[in-house]
Design a protein around this motif. Structure first.
Motif: not given
Length: 317
Positions: A162-172
């Motif tokens: 999406f044109g950049g640096k994207v990270g992911m995480a979940l809930c806790n």
């Protein structure tokens, strides 16, 4: 040239235990169509978005437990979401329970994926900070057995998307500063987080009235201290007798909430996220190279027998 991501929060209301994948995917598709009509490039769905939050039950039958997990992604039930993504040009983040075969062994993960605007998976994340407990605790009104049903993931990566640096995480994960900092050290510009959070905290009921506050506090702190956009999206409402918080929102690198959902139902909220705005903080207040002093805490013990190094890694000894 600015780098704009029109971001949609695809909050979900309750999912009943009897609801089929097809029923849920139809709801996800409806939110995606609404997002597209509003000009969104990316829609973020909650954690474990395809089923009810099954860790609230102690399940001994392996076949019953497996029924909540996906063996492939996309599979027959989720393929329509990928096809719609490709048709509309809207990417998505999706949380689900993953059943994987690794080295001849079955592993269960609490997983999220990042899908680009062409319907292609470009990132996968497995939840690191598993909350709750492992054994049946009958004194609770409902269980929280993530430690029993899932294997912890092994780290936080950042995806070029999406044109950049994207990270992911979940809930806790959102509650722990390491989540954001590990990605922040990789230059993350947008962190996507799905969650299922009950209002009632059985081990600490005095916290119940603070559940929404703690949710937003964690998201805002992570965004500001790492100069990144953060999107947190809930599965909310009264689901199988358990009330879960809503509070889905987008936080700017300034720490300000710029968009939010206001119900506990299926709801869309939108934010115009300029990824270049991250630089205002990454090059000034939170310029890690200029101001961060890793040598001052490079010998802090991370875990028994491990040392936290300047780059954030832990080594034995």
């Amino acid at each position: 040239m600015t780098r704009i991501v029109n971001l949609a929060l695809g909050q979900l209301g309750p999912i009943a235990r009897a609801d089929s994948r097809a029923q849920v995917v139809k709801r996800l598709c409806a939110l995606m169509r609404e997002a597209h009509a509003s000009g969104a490039h990316l829609i973020v769905y909650p954690e474990l978005a395809l089923t009810t939050f099954f860790p609230r039950w102690y399940i001994e039958d392996e076949a019953e437990l497996d029924s909540f997990f996906e063996r492939e992604m996309p599979g027959p039930d989720t393929l329509p979401l990928f096809e719609l993504s490709r048709e509309l040009g809207v990417g998505f983040y999706l949380g689900y329970a993953e059943l994987a075969e690794e080295g001849g062994r079955r592993q269960r993960y609490n997983t999220s994926i990042l899908v680009d605007r062409g319907g292609r998976i470009v990132g996968r994340y497995r939840k690191v900070h598993l909350p709750g407990h492992r054994e049946h605790e009958p004194w609770r009104r409902f269980q929280h057995l993530e430690k029993r049903y899932f294997t912890a993931g092994d780290g936080f990566g950042v995806n070029e998307a999406f044109g950049g640096k994207v990270g992911m995480a979940l809930c806790n994960d959102r509650r722990w500063p390491e989540t954001y900092r590990v990605m922040g050290l990789q230059g993350v510009e947008m962190v996507l987080i799905g969650y299922n959070t009950p209002v009632h905290n059985a081990p600490a009921p005095a916290h119940d009235d603070l559940s929404l506050f703690h949710n937003q506090l964690s998201l805002q702190a992570g965004a500001y201290q790492n100069g990144t956009w953060v999107a947190g999206v809930a599965k909310a409402g009264m689901e199988e007798g358990v009330d879960s918080i809503g509070g889905s929102c987008v936080v700017a690198p300034s720490g300000e909430v710029v968009a939010r959902c206001v119900t506990k139902d299926d709801e869309l909220a939108l934010a115009r996220c300029d990824l270049d705005f991250c630089a205002v903080y990454k090059r000034t207040t939170f310029n890690f190279d200029l101001h961060r002093q890793p040598h001052a805490y490079g010998m802090i013990v991370a875990r028994k027998g491990e040392t936290l190094m300047a780059d954030g890694s832990a080594v034995a000894g």
